[in-house]
Enzyme design. Structure first.
Site, PDB file in Angstrom:
ATOM      1  N   GLU A  60       0.985  -1.099   0.189  1.00 53.95           N
ATOM      2  CA  GLU A  60      -0.379   0.218  -0.433  1.00 53.95           C
ATOM      3  C   GLU A  60       1.444   1.503  -0.042  1.00 53.95           C
ATOM      4  O   GLU A  60       0.670   2.036  -1.009  1.00 53.95           O
ATOM      5  CB  GLU A  60      -0.779   0.029   0.998  1.00 53.95           C
ATOM      6  N   HIS A 129      -8.972  -5.792  11.674  1.00 55.64           N
ATOM      7  CA  HIS A 129      -9.302  -5.770  10.382  1.00 55.64           C
ATOM      8  C   HIS A 129     -11.097  -4.782  10.769  1.00 55.64           C
ATOM      9  O   HIS A 129     -12.159  -5.549   9.653  1.00 55.64           O
ATOM     10  CB  HIS A 129      -9.577  -6.987   9.433  1.00 55.64           C
TER      11      HIS A 129
END
Length: 328
Positions: A60, A129
């Site tokens: 990322e 998450h």
């Protein structure tokens, strides 16, 4: 009007803008060959080719930086994070480059870039998450932060985000990708920073955004209606900018406010709204502003603890009754 899924609305928004402007491209993990982790970009590789729908390594920080550099050089990237939990790996690029470059360069480098992907909990995915960072990004000058609550908003707001000259954080929900809703046949754009009055009412103003609205807030409004409590429901659509004017005008009518969001309570969007309301509409309030947020703990894996931690219909109904001084 026609009924389509949330993921299809996002895809249509990207397809329509990419057909009109060759400088727009999509980049992220699994967006091309796999058709997207949540099938949002299904078929886009076939139409636009590998130069404009680009698979990346699991990095990322790397592909966010590439996107920012591309935006500084005249392109208009759409950067997909598989989830905004993973955007933390790239947060230096987002906060210190994307958000600040236009200002630091004296306007020489506008940053027309969209960072989009899933936010919040999606069931039993564990603490790492299942987080909401809307308030983190909304705290940063130079960014716009958009959170749609249905397919109609998803398409109109994403199209506006793609053509916006500033960097936009566009936050979706894994639990909404299959949600269906009516979307116009023709192209349309929705203004970023303008809230939507979903339902007019006279008793209590209820403010929320994103998946909280279809998942918990709308069912709560229906429950309250059975008890003759008339709620005015406002969907913020974006949390930077926040449409304070619409909220204030509603409070002048209802004199009560409940804010619902999935994030943790400290320094949240509901905290900011509460401050602005007491500053600008204190004399109109007949009760303290009340919030419904997640509990101030990492989200557990056990389903019973997930349910206990998150906002719910029951918690929202209770909060509305509290500001209405209804004890039963």
């Amino acid at each position: 009007m026609r009924e389509i899924q949330f993921r299809e609305a996002l895809r249509e928004a990207m397809n329509e803008e990419m057909r009109k402007d060759e400088t727009i491209f999509l980049m992220g993990e699994e967006v091309a060959e796999y058709n997207g982790a949540y099938k949002v970009s299904q078929g886009m590789l076939d139409e636009f080719g590998a130069r404009r729908v680009i698979d990346t390594p699991i990095s990322e920080l790397g592909f966010a930086g590439i996107g920012i550099g591309a935006a500084m050089n005249g392109l208009k990237p759409i950067i997909e994070f598989m989830t905004f939990n993973f955007s933390l790996v790239a947060i230096d690029q987002v906060i210190n480059s994307a958000a600040k470059m236009n200002s630091m360069s004296g306007g020489q480098y506008p940053l027309p870039i969209v960072f989009r992907g899933a936010t919040g909990n999606a069931g039993q995915l564990g603490a790492q998450h299942s987080q909401n960072f809307e308030n983190w990004y909304a705290n940063t000058p130079g960014l716009k932060v958009v959170i749609p609550s249905n397919p109609y908003e998803a398409k109109g707001l994403l199209k506006s985000s793609i053509i916006d000259p500033d960097p936009v954080i566009f936050m979706e929900s894994e639990l909404m990708y299959g949600q269906k809703g009516e979307v116009p046949e023709d192209e349309y754009y929705l203004e970023i920073g303008k809230a939507n009055i979903v339902k007019e009412g006279s008793d209590v103003t209820l403010v929320s955004f994103g998946k909280m609205i279809p998942q918990h807030v709308l069912p709560a409004v229906e429950e309250l209606k059975k008890e003759d409590i008339d709620v005015e429901l406002i969907d913020l659509r974006s949390v930077r900018p926040i449409d304070y004017a619409t909220i204030i005008e509603s409070i002048k009518k209802t004199n009560r406010l409940v804010v619902v969001e999935e994030a943790w309570p400290l320094a949240s969007i509901s905290s900011e709204i509460s401050y602005m309301v007491q500053k600008q509409a204190f004399d109109y309030l007949d009760a303290p502003v009340t919030r419904v947020t997640s509990e101030d703990v990492p989200l557990a894996y056990a389903p019973t603890l997930v349910e206990a931690s998150l906002p719910s219909v029951t918690k929202i109904v209770k909060a509305v009754k509290e500001v209405s001084y209804i004890t039963k």
